[in-house]
Design an enzyme around this catalytic site. Structure first.
Site, PDB file in Angstrom:
ATOM      1  N   ASP A 100      -8.500  -6.733  -4.710  1.00  0.00           N
ATOM      2  CA  ASP A 100      -8.185  -5.409  -4.160  1.00  0.00           C
ATOM      3  C   ASP A 100      -8.926  -4.331  -4.951  1.00  0.00           C
ATOM      4  OD1 ASP A 100      -7.101  -3.174  -3.005  1.00  0.00           O
ATOM      5  OD2 ASP A 100      -5.019  -3.686  -3.401  1.00  0.00           O
TER       6      ASP A 100
ATOM      7  N   HIS B  91      -7.597  -5.571  -0.208  1.00  0.00           N
ATOM      8  CA  HIS B  91      -6.358  -4.801  -0.066  1.00  0.00           C
ATOM      9  C   HIS B  91      -5.423  -5.399   0.978  1.00  0.00           C
ATOM     10  CE1 HIS B  91      -3.837  -1.340  -0.624  1.00  0.00           C
ATOM     11  NE2 HIS B  91      -3.928  -0.967   0.632  1.00  0.00           N
TER      12      HIS B  91
ATOM     13  N   SER C  78       0.832  -1.190   0.000  1.00  0.00           N
ATOM     14  CA  SER C  78       0.000   0.000   0.000  1.00  0.00           C
ATOM     15  C   SER C  78       0.883   1.263   0.000  1.00  0.00           C
ATOM     16  CB  SER C  78      -0.963  -0.028   1.193  1.00  0.00           C
ATOM     17  OG  SER C  78      -1.960   0.954   1.064  1.00  0.00           O
TER      18      SER C  78
END
Length: 274
Positions: free
Chosen positions: A218, A251, A76
């Site tokens: 995601d 995610h 991320s």
């Protein structure tokens, strides 16, 4: 994935996981005291970039006596940093692992303005100067709950909490400590830096091997963005491979012990250390 005998083998590697400049967990940030006023910086905290964030990490490593890295790995926002390391300090590492991320921020600074507007819904906001009047935990909790849902936490909790109301309560329970510990002005600072982030324009500087991994489910960084990123890396002459992590956890899918992802990471790390 991290520990003795695991892909990030702590019997073999010295692992450094630093806080980000501007974040709320120890580095200088908006909640830090401004020496000019004796009060928290708050909204007066200087605008920073992802380059600034990794420059602080580089300085920290120098103080530790670390001269070279086997790999820089991040997921991320940490993936933003890994890409930035690769282009800013191309000689500093053998490999980079960029997971559930992208080499360029999305949107524009209207997203930052929208975040400020959302934070200002808390009655304690006071133009971002809320440290002495109780903070803004309620709006941060609401933001964190929405973020966790966008990350895919409902799928992760589904088996343990099949009842929707119990699952919702558990998500709030998980969100609450974060909301009490984090800082709204840090969110603004880091969002501003993320929007302006762009490492792909400097792909030709990369010398490290690259492993780029995205999770099937995601929503933030769907695998559909990978072909364009991989094409840019190939055109820049980068030794890069892409891997799709197949699970239902969105995610946060890379954080789960996925049977295909773990051996792929282990094999890549073995080559990076060769």
């Amino acid at each position: 994935m991290i520990g003795p005998g695991k892909p990030i083998d702590t019997d073999r590697y010295f692992v450094v996981a630093s806080n980000m400049l501007g974040s709320a967990y120890g580095s200088t940030a908006p909640a830090s005291r401004n020496p000019a006023t004796g009060q928290p910086y708050g909204p007066d905290f200087p605008a920073i970039t992802v380059v600034d964030i990794i420059a602080a990490q580089r300085a920290m490593l120098a103080l530790l006596g670390v001269k070279h890295l086997v790999a820089v790995m991040g997921t991320s926002y940490g993936g933003y940093q890994a890409f930035q390391w690769a282009v800013t300090y191309p000689e500093a590492m053998n490999a980079v692992v960029c997971v559930n991320t992208a080499p360029k921020g999305s949107g524009d600074q209207r997203q930052t303005e929208a975040l400020v507007t959302r934070l200002a819904e808390d009655p304690n906001w006071n133009g971002g100067r809320y440290y002495a009047n109780g903070g803004i935990a309620q709006v941060l909790t609401d933001i964190r709950v929405a973020t966790l849902k966008n990350y895919g936490i409902e799928a992760q909790l589904g088996a343990r909490f099949p009842d929707a109301a119990e699952r919702e309560a558990e998500i709030h329970r998980i969100a609450t400590p974060w909301a009490r510990a984090f800082d709204g002005n840090s969110l603004v600072t880091l969002r501003r830096a993320a929007v302006d982030f762009d490492a792909q324009k400097d792909f030709a500087r990369i010398k490290a091997r690259v492993l780029y991994a995205l999770t099937t489910t995601d929503r933030l960084f769907p695998p559909g963005i990978a072909p364009a990123v991989m094409q840019r890396l190939r055109e820049a002459g980068v030794d890069a491979r892409f891997f799709e992590i197949r699970n239902e956890f969105g995610h946060i899918g890379a954080n789960v012990d996925s049977p295909d992802w773990v051996p792929t990471l282990a094999a890549f790390m073995a080559k990076a250390d060769g």
